[in-house]
Design an enzyme around this catalytic site. Sequence first.
Site: not given
Length: 528
Positions: A292, A294
């Site tokens: 991922d 953020d």
Amino acid sequence: MNTAMTDGQLAMTDAQPVFSRERLDAVLFDLDGVLTRTAEIHAEAWKRLFDDYLSERPATAGEDHSQFDDDRDYRRYVDGRPRLKGVKHFLLARGIDLPEGEPDDPPEHETLHGLGNRKNALFRELIEQRGVAVYACAVDLVRRLRRSGFRTAVVTASKNCELILQQAGLDGLFDEQLDGVEAEALELAGKPDPDTFVEAAHQLGCEPKRAAVIEDATAGVMAASRGHFGLVIGIDRDGQRESLLSKGADRVFDDLCQIGIESTHRETPPLLEEMALISDRLADKQPALFLDYDGTLTPIVERPADAQLSHSMRRALRDAAEQMPLAVISGRDLDDVSALVGIDSLIYAGSHGFDIRGPDLRMELPEGIDALDALQQAADRLEARLADVAGVRIERKRFAVAIHVRQVADKDLPQVCEAVDETRRSLEGLRQTGGKRLFELRPDVDWDKGRALRWLLAELGLEGPDVLPLYLGDDDTDEDAFRALRRLGGISILVSEAPRPSAADYRLRGPDDVEALLTSLTENERHA
């Protein structure tokens, strides 16, 4: 103590849910050859015992004094059986019938008990000299089972269970342990009789039909089958797959990393504090890394535009991508996340995998394209309806509408919730999801980061037994990927400073730990 982690094999082609909480409550493990490599030390101790004894014994008509075969004879006569039975069965096969003697006979006595005690002294001497190596995948499976709510026990004919578990660093890992000492005290018949397994299941508080047994010896498989256990798994360490199946194993695996767990039970994953937990499973395998953005590669910030990748993290990503397949799977738009990372050689999946691009790779989910009009209408309605709510920000992504509420006062959150819910219900083809301090409307399609991850593995030819996939993420939307890797037998890592329930296998505290892991994986591959 000299404890070695060994044998981290995983075959994704076979990896699938084997244990389910709907069908099973407990799992029983044999010790030697399943959890620990003490089977090899046992075989050596038996060989020393019998070779020395047979060479010392005067030649007698009808007796066979040829050396003990530590493969064939070990498996046929002693593996998985109580020590006394092992001595008796082997010697009878060689035409030698000794008196049983007494349990406390000294090692020099020529009785079954005396020879058994001599073998035990040899075994303990070897353990003290060499320590105990464990099968890393087996230990990892025990921990995964416990996190998924299964009860566990170790069941062994060995009278040295306590010593072995301590030497291997496994004491305290099981809810119950039933060894040769307790079996003798309870007058339980040894394998291939089912008594010890049945007793261990009862000690765990469950019926045999709600428990599984994992064994590497045919005698143990026969015992579990005769005990009518819910699932009998054979571990083929020595090319005896057909024999294990013929004796009653429901499934046979080469290694326990191939076994998945299907469970909705979520607990806080442990911190990943030793790279060895991963490097052992990477033996002879190529990592495939999915991350991922953020909260994983960058800290969570008030404004998404401020989530800038550090120079050192970008360098770590670039170096890692030279050694292994690497993809970033984000809730951000594809163009947004690819620009923020800024490495052309990577694969990017935007909008939770609805939009994927990489070198020689391009996919937009058709069902997502069908929902574009509804998404635009939703964005327009929410912009108008929430215009007077301070701090709210509506972000129109290609395949989603994100409603950021990080800067919204708590008193205004109910108004935002109501607006999002009513907008979703007024338009067909949309569903509501969430993340950290945001609401999100997406196409109502059975697609998420987990399915995007599986699509990428298939499209990139990474589904084979020589690949170990890893996924790192920090958000609720990453749980779909964690669950997918649990079914596939990969490794999933939650990135979170605070402990919290998750389907992930391990936890890292933040992006700095992620960067350290990337660097370690890269170095591991360079020297592989």
